[in-house]
Design an enzyme around this catalytic site. Structure first.
Site, mmCIF file in Angstrom:
data_model
loop_
_atom_site.group_PDB
_atom_site.id
_atom_site.type_symbol
_atom_site.label_atom_id
_atom_site.label_comp_id
_atom_site.label_asym_id
_atom_site.label_seq_id
_atom_site.Cartn_x
_atom_site.Cartn_y
_atom_site.Cartn_z
ATOM 1 N N LYS A 42 0.928 -1.119 -0.071
ATOM 2 C CA LYS A 42 0.043 0.059 -0.105
ATOM 3 C C LYS A 42 0.811 1.384 -0.063
ATOM 4 O O LYS A 42 0.306 2.415 -0.165
ATOM 5 C CB LYS A 42 -0.875 0.018 1.152
ATOM 6 N N GLY A 43 2.101 1.214 0.515
ATOM 7 C CA GLY A 43 2.877 2.212 0.777
ATOM 8 C C GLY A 43 3.154 3.433 -0.371
ATOM 9 O O GLY A 43 3.208 4.363 -0.146
ATOM 10 N N GLU A 98 7.402 2.642 -6.100
ATOM 11 C CA GLU A 98 7.873 2.239 -4.821
ATOM 12 C C GLU A 98 7.846 3.487 -4.008
ATOM 13 O O GLU A 98 8.270 4.644 -4.389
ATOM 14 C CB GLU A 98 9.050 1.499 -4.911
ATOM 15 N N ASP A 99 7.413 3.193 -2.650
ATOM 16 C CA ASP A 99 7.376 4.479 -1.577
ATOM 17 C C ASP A 99 8.968 4.660 -1.364
ATOM 18 O O ASP A 99 9.434 5.744 -1.072
ATOM 19 C CB ASP A 99 6.708 4.114 -0.364
ATOM 20 N N ASP A 102 14.921 0.679 0.904
ATOM 21 C CA ASP A 102 15.669 0.433 2.257
ATOM 22 C C ASP A 102 16.905 -0.481 1.977
ATOM 23 O O ASP A 102 18.012 -0.136 1.610
ATOM 24 C CB ASP A 102 14.583 -0.097 3.121
ATOM 25 N N LYS A 130 17.115 4.812 1.036
ATOM 26 C CA LYS A 130 17.985 4.969 2.002
ATOM 27 C C LYS A 130 19.015 4.359 1.870
ATOM 28 O O LYS A 130 19.361 2.927 2.267
ATOM 29 C CB LYS A 130 17.232 4.058 3.292
ATOM 30 N N ASP A 158 3.803 3.924 6.237
ATOM 31 C CA ASP A 158 3.137 3.717 8.007
ATOM 32 C C ASP A 158 3.962 3.464 8.871
ATOM 33 O O ASP A 158 5.130 2.940 8.622
ATOM 34 C CB ASP A 158 2.232 2.768 7.596
HETATM 35 P P1 5GP Z 1 13.487 -3.263 1.659
HETATM 36 O O1 5GP Z 1 13.301 -4.404 1.095
HETATM 37 O O2 5GP Z 1 14.157 -2.253 0.539
HETATM 38 O O3 5GP Z 1 14.157 -3.311 2.929
HETATM 39 O O4 5GP Z 1 12.291 -2.711 2.183
HETATM 40 C C1 5GP Z 1 11.451 -1.644 1.491
HETATM 41 C C2 5GP Z 1 9.880 -1.534 2.248
HETATM 42 O O5 5GP Z 1 10.240 -1.547 3.746
HETATM 43 C C3 5GP Z 1 9.383 -0.415 1.828
HETATM 44 O O6 5GP Z 1 8.380 -0.474 0.706
HETATM 45 C C4 5GP Z 1 8.658 0.164 3.212
HETATM 46 O O7 5GP Z 1 7.250 -0.764 3.303
HETATM 47 C C5 5GP Z 1 9.369 -0.686 4.286
HETATM 48 N N1 5GP Z 1 10.073 0.559 4.783
HETATM 49 C C6 5GP Z 1 11.433 0.627 4.914
HETATM 50 N N2 5GP Z 1 12.260 1.805 5.211
HETATM 51 C C7 5GP Z 1 10.974 2.447 5.954
HETATM 52 C C8 5GP Z 1 10.605 3.809 6.565
HETATM 53 O O8 5GP Z 1 11.712 4.587 6.693
HETATM 54 N N3 5GP Z 1 9.403 3.868 6.685
HETATM 55 C C9 5GP Z 1 8.299 3.186 6.623
HETATM 56 N N4 5GP Z 1 7.277 3.624 7.009
HETATM 57 N N5 5GP Z 1 8.497 2.010 5.909
HETATM 58 C C10 5GP Z 1 9.866 1.560 5.368
#
Ligand code: 5GP
Length: 179
Positions: A42-43, A98-99, A102, A130, A158
């Site tokens: 949903k992000g 994507e939002d 990370d 990030k 969220d």
């Molecule tokens: P990744 O697989 O890149 O580690 O994770 C991505 C997902 O982790 C994002 O789509 C999001 O849902 C969540 N996420 C990562 N960092 C943050 C953050 O700072 N805030 C929030 N709310 N969600 C995050």
């Protein structure tokens, strides 16, 4: 500012001008292509809704809902597809929206999964990045803002399903996510 936040990272005005910038870039890069924008729910929903209105091209929309399996399998980057695309993307120019990126594990898995379906091209547009937390090589092709290693909420992001409707992006006070 919402009382659960300790600071604002990006105001509504900053977000709006960055989304416009991204829209101009994407509009120029995808001239004459068969663009399919894939929103990751949903992000990404708020960013997605703003971004598509800044892309001045014919395009199709599709969505995926994904969730990670939990801590142990998260390290392997396996994500569960709760809702898949409705349309075939073979031969299409696909842009994943994507939002935030990370560790990069979610998008790295999704890119492999979608690439196997034979799109003409496959790119990623993320509003936030990030890079300090990255576990796999993944550079979004289009990116709004880079942020430090802080937990961002608002503008679709969220914590326990809250704060997605804040029109700006801020950092949650530690006392609200430490229990
Ligand atoms: P990744 O697989 O890149 O580690 O994770 C991505 C997902 O982790 C994002 O789509 C999001 O849902 C969540 N996420 C990562 N960092 C943050 C953050 O700072 N805030 C929030 N709310 N969600 C995050």
């Amino acid at each position: 500012m919402h009382e659960h936040l300790c600071k604002i990272l990006f105001s509504e005005q900053q977000i709006q001008s960055k989304v416009q910038e991204l829209g101009v870039q994407i509009t120029s890069d995808y001239q004459g292509k068969e663009l399919v924008i894939v929103g990751i729910l949903k992000g990404a929903v708020v960013f997605f809704a703003d971004l598509i209105r800044e892309i001045k091209l014919p395009l199709e929309l599709d969505f995926m809902v994904i969730s990670s399996y939990g801590m142990s399998t998260r390290a392997s980057g396996v994500v569960r597809i709760l809702k898949d695309l409705e349309k075939d993307i073979a031969g299409k120019d696909v842009l994943i929206v994507e939002d935030i990126v990370d560790t990069g594990l979610t998008l790295s898995y999704l890119k492999d999964n979608l690439r196997a379906r034979g799109p003409a091209s496959l790119k990623v547009c993320s509003f936030l990045d990030k890079p300090s937390r990255r576990k796999v090589t993944l550079d979004p092709d289009y990116m709004g803002y880079t942020i430090p290693d802080e937990f961002a909420v608002g503008y679709g992001l969220d914590f326990a399903e809250k704060y997605r409707n804040l029109p700006y992006i801020g950092v949650l006070k530690p006392e609200f996510y430490e229990n």
